[in-house]
Write a protein that holds these residues in place. Structure first.
Motif, PDB file in Angstrom:
ATOM      1  N   ILE A   1     -22.507  -2.649  -4.714  1.00  0.00           N
ATOM      2  CA  ILE A   1     -23.786  -2.184  -5.263  1.00  0.00           C
ATOM      3  C   ILE A   1     -24.144  -0.799  -4.699  1.00  0.00           C
ATOM      4  O   ILE A   1     -24.647   0.067  -5.414  1.00  0.00           O
ATOM      5  N   GLU A   2     -23.866  -0.604  -3.408  1.00  0.00           N
ATOM      6  CA  GLU A   2     -24.195   0.666  -2.749  1.00  0.00           C
ATOM      7  C   GLU A   2     -23.178   1.770  -3.033  1.00  0.00           C
ATOM      8  O   GLU A   2     -23.380   2.915  -2.625  1.00  0.00           O
ATOM      9  N   GLY A   3     -22.078   1.445  -3.688  1.00  0.00           N
ATOM     10  CA  GLY A   3     -21.068   2.443  -3.998  1.00  0.00           C
ATOM     11  C   GLY A   3     -20.160   2.765  -2.828  1.00  0.00           C
ATOM     12  O   GLY A   3     -19.520   3.815  -2.806  1.00  0.00           O
ATOM     13  N   LYS A   4     -20.077   1.881  -1.853  1.00  0.00           N
ATOM     14  CA  LYS A   4     -19.210   2.085  -0.690  1.00  0.00           C
ATOM     15  C   LYS A   4     -17.919   1.290  -0.877  1.00  0.00           C
ATOM     16  O   LYS A   4     -17.767   0.548  -1.836  1.00  0.00           O
ATOM     17  N   GLY A   5     -17.003   1.437   0.076  1.00  0.00           N
ATOM     18  CA  GLY A   5     -15.731   0.732   0.007  1.00  0.00           C
ATOM     19  C   GLY A   5     -15.913  -0.757   0.220  1.00  0.00           C
ATOM     20  O   GLY A   5     -16.301  -1.176   1.306  1.00  0.00           O
ATOM     21  N   TYR A   6     -15.626  -1.560  -0.793  1.00  0.00           N
ATOM     22  CA  TYR A   6     -15.853  -3.005  -0.709  1.00  0.00           C
ATOM     23  C   TYR A   6     -14.565  -3.820  -0.673  1.00  0.00           C
ATOM     24  O   TYR A   6     -14.609  -5.052  -0.686  1.00  0.00           O
ATOM     25  N   ASN A   7     -13.413  -3.155  -0.606  1.00  0.00           N
ATOM     26  CA  ASN A   7     -12.137  -3.873  -0.536  1.00  0.00           C
ATOM     27  C   ASN A   7     -11.817  -4.253   0.909  1.00  0.00           C
ATOM     28  O   ASN A   7     -12.363  -3.672   1.851  1.00  0.00           O
ATOM     29  N   HIS A   8     -10.913  -5.205   1.094  1.00  0.00           N
ATOM     30  CA  HIS A   8     -10.584  -5.700   2.430  1.00  0.00           C
ATOM     31  C   HIS A   8     -10.063  -4.613   3.357  1.00  0.00           C
ATOM     32  O   HIS A   8     -10.290  -4.655   4.551  1.00  0.00           O
TER      33      HIS A   8
ATOM     34  N   LEU B  85     -18.477  -6.731   7.926  1.00  0.00           N
ATOM     35  CA  LEU B  85     -18.061  -8.082   8.334  1.00  0.00           C
ATOM     36  C   LEU B  85     -18.394  -8.312   9.805  1.00  0.00           C
ATOM     37  O   LEU B  85     -18.945  -9.351  10.166  1.00  0.00           O
ATOM     38  N   ARG B  86     -18.050  -7.345  10.636  1.00  0.00           N
ATOM     39  CA  ARG B  86     -18.300  -7.470  12.070  1.00  0.00           C
ATOM     40  C   ARG B  86     -19.799  -7.507  12.368  1.00  0.00           C
ATOM     41  O   ARG B  86     -20.261  -8.317  13.173  1.00  0.00           O
ATOM     42  N   LYS B  87     -20.559  -6.670  11.675  1.00  0.00           N
ATOM     43  CA  LYS B  87     -22.004  -6.588  11.900  1.00  0.00           C
ATOM     44  C   LYS B  87     -22.721  -7.887  11.518  1.00  0.00           C
ATOM     45  O   LYS B  87     -23.648  -8.314  12.196  1.00  0.00           O
ATOM     46  N   THR B  88     -22.286  -8.529  10.437  1.00  0.00           N
ATOM     47  CA  THR B  88     -22.944  -9.746   9.960  1.00  0.00           C
ATOM     48  C   THR B  88     -22.310 -11.021  10.507  1.00  0.00           C
ATOM     49  O   THR B  88     -22.811 -12.114  10.254  1.00  0.00           O
ATOM     50  N   GLY B  89     -21.213 -10.901  11.235  1.00  0.00           N
ATOM     51  CA  GLY B  89     -20.546 -12.076  11.781  1.00  0.00           C
ATOM     52  C   GLY B  89     -19.831 -12.894  10.720  1.00  0.00           C
ATOM     53  O   GLY B  89     -19.681 -14.109  10.855  1.00  0.00           O
ATOM     54  N   SER B  90     -19.379 -12.238   9.681  1.00  0.00           N
ATOM     55  CA  SER B  90     -18.680 -12.924   8.588  1.00  0.00           C
ATOM     56  C   SER B  90     -17.193 -13.016   8.906  1.00  0.00           C
ATOM     57  O   SER B  90     -16.629 -12.118   9.519  1.00  0.00           O
ATOM     58  N   PRO B  91     -16.531 -14.088   8.460  1.00  0.00           N
ATOM     59  CA  PRO B  91     -15.091 -14.202   8.707  1.00  0.00           C
ATOM     60  C   PRO B  91     -14.294 -13.295   7.778  1.00  0.00           C
ATOM     61  O   PRO B  91     -14.703 -13.043   6.646  1.00  0.00           O
ATOM     62  N   ARG B  92     -13.172 -12.789   8.270  1.00  0.00           N
ATOM     63  CA  ARG B  92     -12.315 -11.961   7.427  1.00  0.00           C
ATOM     64  C   ARG B  92     -11.501 -12.827   6.479  1.00  0.00           C
ATOM     65  O   ARG B  92     -11.243 -12.467   5.350  1.00  0.00           O
ATOM     66  N   PHE B  93     -11.084 -14.001   6.939  1.00  0.00           N
ATOM     67  CA  PHE B  93     -10.331 -14.959   6.138  1.00  0.00           C
ATOM     68  C   PHE B  93     -10.957 -16.331   6.314  1.00  0.00           C
ATOM     69  O   PHE B  93     -11.560 -16.609   7.346  1.00  0.00           O
ATOM     70  N   CYS B  94     -10.794 -17.194   5.324  1.00  0.00           N
ATOM     71  CA  CYS B  94     -11.309 -18.554   5.459  1.00  0.00           C
ATOM     72  C   CYS B  94     -10.200 -19.469   5.980  1.00  0.00           C
ATOM     73  O   CYS B  94      -9.017 -19.190   5.830  1.00  0.00           O
ATOM     74  N   SER B  95     -10.602 -20.555   6.576  1.00  0.00           N
ATOM     75  CA  SER B  95      -9.641 -21.533   7.092  1.00  0.00           C
ATOM     76  C   SER B  95      -8.947 -22.237   5.933  1.00  0.00           C
ATOM     77  O   SER B  95      -9.536 -22.416   4.874  1.00  0.00           O
ATOM     78  N   PRO B  96      -7.715 -22.667   6.144  1.00  0.00           N
ATOM     79  CA  PRO B  96      -7.056 -23.422   5.069  1.00  0.00           C
ATOM     80  C   PRO B  96      -7.689 -24.797   4.907  1.00  0.00           C
ATOM     81  O   PRO B  96      -8.170 -25.388   5.872  1.00  0.00           O
ATOM     82  N   LEU B  97      -7.699 -25.275   3.682  1.00  0.00           N
ATOM     83  CA  LEU B  97      -8.247 -26.601   3.411  1.00  0.00           C
ATOM     84  C   LEU B  97      -7.357 -27.672   4.018  1.00  0.00           C
ATOM     85  O   LEU B  97      -6.125 -27.564   3.965  1.00  0.00           O
TER      86      LEU B  97
END
Length: 152
Positions: free
Chosen positions: A79-86, A95-107
């Protein structure tokens, strides 16, 4: 936990967006029952987040919220027009600022499907695969060493 309703899902995503990003989530979010190997995805041209409901059923609530935060990072940067790819620096910083995981755990249900194991003869890394790997053609992704089948 059972599958939540569409209204509950939208409220959860908006609540996480407001608390971690200080911005509302105003676009579409939905469960996609056809997702198999990923916890969720963001579709930029539709501005839509799709989430895998199996992660809500098989893993804990915090893991599911982490997946939502990860997809919200894609969403808000797009939305902000910044780089949104991995691979983008903006994405990794958010990701680091919000404490979000880079990858999800396998099911847990997907881990049971492992039929073959291969081990690198140089570094010892073990690969778990559902399909047979041609060890004459493929090498270790970490050190380029030869692979050997250890479990048929």
């Amino acid at each position: 936990m059972s599958i939540m309703t569409q209204a509950e899902l939208e409220e959860l995503v908006n609540q996480l967006s407001l608390s971690f990003f200080n911005k509302p989530f105003v676009d579409d979010v939905a469960f996609n029952f056809r997702l198999r190997t990923t916890g969720g995805r963001y579709i930029p041209n539709q501005r839509k987040i799709e989430l895998n409901p199996k992660y809500l059923d098989e893993l804990d609530y915090d893991e599911f919220c982490g997946i939502i935060k990860h997809e919200l990072c894609h969403y808000h940067l797009h939305i902000e027009g910044k780089g949104y790819n991995h691979r983008d620096k903006d994405f990794r910083e958010l990701l680091r600022k919000t404490g979000s995981p880079r990858f999800c755990s396998p099911l847990p249900s997907m881990e049971k499907q492992v039929k073959y194991q291969y081990k690198c003869l140089d570094c010892g890394h073990v690969y778990h695969r559902v399909r047979i790997v041609n060890t004459q053609k493929y090498r270790c992704g970490k050190c380029r060493g030869k692979l050997k089948k250890i479990k048929p």
